[in-house]
Design a protein around this motif. Structure first.
Motif, PDB file in Angstrom:
ATOM      1  N   HIS A  67      41.152  47.669  16.906  1.00 34.89           N
ATOM      2  CA  HIS A  67      40.125  46.876  16.239  1.00 34.89           C
ATOM      3  C   HIS A  67      38.734  47.382  16.623  1.00 34.89           C
ATOM      4  CE1 HIS A  67      38.099  42.701  15.589  1.00 34.89           C
ATOM      5  NE2 HIS A  67      37.783  43.545  14.658  1.00 34.89           N
ATOM      6  N   VAL A  68      38.517  47.614  17.906  1.00 35.49           N
ATOM      7  CA  VAL A  68      37.222  48.105  18.385  1.00 35.49           C
ATOM      8  C   VAL A  68      36.941  49.487  17.803  1.00 35.49           C
ATOM      9  CG1 VAL A  68      35.946  48.833  20.442  1.00 35.49           C
ATOM     10  CG2 VAL A  68      37.264  46.706  20.468  1.00 35.49           C
ATOM     11  N   LEU A  69      37.935  50.362  17.781  1.00 34.41           N
ATOM     12  CA  LEU A  69      37.766  51.710  17.232  1.00 34.41           C
ATOM     13  C   LEU A  69      37.408  51.669  15.749  1.00 34.41           C
ATOM     14  CD1 LEU A  69      38.050  54.820  17.618  1.00 34.41           C
ATOM     15  CD2 LEU A  69      40.401  54.532  16.839  1.00 34.41           C
ATOM     16  N   LEU A  70      38.172  50.913  14.969  1.00 39.58           N
ATOM     17  CA  LEU A  70      37.901  50.824  13.525  1.00 39.58           C
ATOM     18  C   LEU A  70      36.538  50.199  13.249  1.00 39.58           C
ATOM     19  CD1 LEU A  70      41.407  49.761  12.164  1.00 39.58           C
ATOM     20  CD2 LEU A  70      40.302  51.988  11.946  1.00 39.58           C
ATOM     21  N   HIS A  71      36.204  49.173  14.007  1.00 39.54           N
ATOM     22  CA  HIS A  71      34.908  48.521  13.816  1.00 39.54           C
ATOM     23  C   HIS A  71      33.768  49.471  14.191  1.00 39.54           C
ATOM     24  CE1 HIS A  71      32.718  44.797  13.048  1.00 39.54           C
ATOM     25  NE2 HIS A  71      31.879  45.223  13.962  1.00 39.54           N
ATOM     26  N   SER A  72      33.941  50.247  15.251  1.00 39.38           N
ATOM     27  CA  SER A  72      32.916  51.221  15.654  1.00 39.38           C
ATOM     28  C   SER A  72      32.734  52.296  14.598  1.00 39.38           C
ATOM     29  CB  SER A  72      33.292  51.861  16.995  1.00 39.38           C
ATOM     30  OG  SER A  72      33.373  50.879  17.987  1.00 39.38           O
ATOM     31  N   LEU A  73      33.835  52.802  14.057  1.00 37.46           N
ATOM     32  CA  LEU A  73      33.747  53.794  12.982  1.00 37.46           C
ATOM     33  C   LEU A  73      33.046  53.227  11.758  1.00 37.46           C
ATOM     34  CD1 LEU A  73      37.250  55.499  13.191  1.00 37.46           C
ATOM     35  CD2 LEU A  73      35.042  56.496  13.794  1.00 37.46           C
ATOM     36  N   LEU A  74      33.330  51.994  11.444  1.00 38.04           N
ATOM     37  CA  LEU A  74      32.693  51.328  10.314  1.00 38.04           C
ATOM     38  C   LEU A  74      31.183  51.222  10.519  1.00 38.04           C
ATOM     39  CD1 LEU A  74      33.330  49.830   7.655  1.00 38.04           C
ATOM     40  CD2 LEU A  74      33.584  47.763   9.008  1.00 38.04           C
ATOM     41  N   ILE A  75      30.770  50.874  11.718  1.00 38.51           N
ATOM     42  CA  ILE A  75      29.344  50.776  12.027  1.00 38.51           C
ATOM     43  C   ILE A  75      28.675  52.141  11.918  1.00 38.51           C
ATOM     44  CG2 ILE A  75      27.688  50.340  13.897  1.00 38.51           C
ATOM     45  CD1 ILE A  75      29.572  48.055  14.776  1.00 38.51           C
ATOM     46  N   ILE A  76      29.320  53.174  12.448  1.00 38.51           N
ATOM     47  CA  ILE A  76      28.753  54.523  12.390  1.00 38.51           C
ATOM     48  C   ILE A  76      28.615  54.988  10.946  1.00 38.51           C
ATOM     49  CG2 ILE A  76      29.226  56.952  12.930  1.00 38.51           C
ATOM     50  CD1 ILE A  76      30.458  55.895  15.595  1.00 38.51           C
ATOM     51  N   LEU A  77      29.651  54.777  10.129  1.00 43.33           N
ATOM     52  CA  LEU A  77      29.577  55.167   8.711  1.00 43.33           C
ATOM     53  C   LEU A  77      28.462  54.415   7.986  1.00 43.33           C
ATOM     54  CD1 LEU A  77      33.345  55.459   7.733  1.00 43.33           C
ATOM     55  CD2 LEU A  77      31.680  57.310   7.951  1.00 43.33           C
TER      56      LEU A  77
END
Length: 156
Positions: A67-77
């Motif tokens: 969840h943290v990884l996907l959310h972080s990637l979403l923020i970066i994108l």
């Protein structure tokens, strides 16, 4: 006309830092680049955390890292796409992308945002490329040139 795939259109619309972007696409793409990540973040929250419940216990504790990884990637994108849109909008105003740093200054950021949304870009070619909005007269000339070329090619 060449058909482009979904990912190449996304790259061209949201992840390219060269060229110019006029007001209307800037506004609508900025809204999309804000709303879509928020909706995806909410969906991730409901999938991994189980949504809003009274006991507020994380539903999948073993998958919290995902969840943290996907959310972080979403923020970066979302950040990269926002910077891309802003830089190309600055280019349309014949300013460098560094002008986006004004968005970090309190109070000035509001005026700068309104300027980006409301100010007409440079008419004609500037140091960052061709005008994304061409005059109707130019479009008519292009259509006339295309028709002449077709007539010449069909006559041969």
């Amino acid at each position: 006309m060449e058909q482009k795939g979904f990912f190449s259109r996304m790259k061209q619309n949201y992840f390219t830092f060269s060229g110019r972007l006029n007001r209307k696409p800037f506004l609508f793409r900025s809204i999309a680049a804000t709303v879509i990540p928020v909706l995806l973040a909410i969906a991730l929250f409901f999938v991994f955390a189980g949504g809003f419940r009274t006991n507020m216990e994380y539903q999948h504790k073993d998958l919290m890292w995902l969840h943290v990884l996907l959310h972080s990637l979403l923020i970066i994108l979302a950040m990269v796409s926002g910077f891309s849109l802003g830089v190309r909008r600055c280019h349309d105003l014949d300013k460098g992308g560094w002008w986006l740093l004004l968005g970090m200054v309190p109070y000035i950021n509001v005026a700068w945002g309104l300027y980006l949304i409301c100010k007409r870009g440079t008419v004609g070619k500037n140091s960052y490329g061709e005008d994304p909005i061409r005059d109707d007269f130019d479009k008519i000339e292009d259509i006339q040139d295309q028709l002449r070329q077709r007539q010449e090619n069909s006559g041969k």
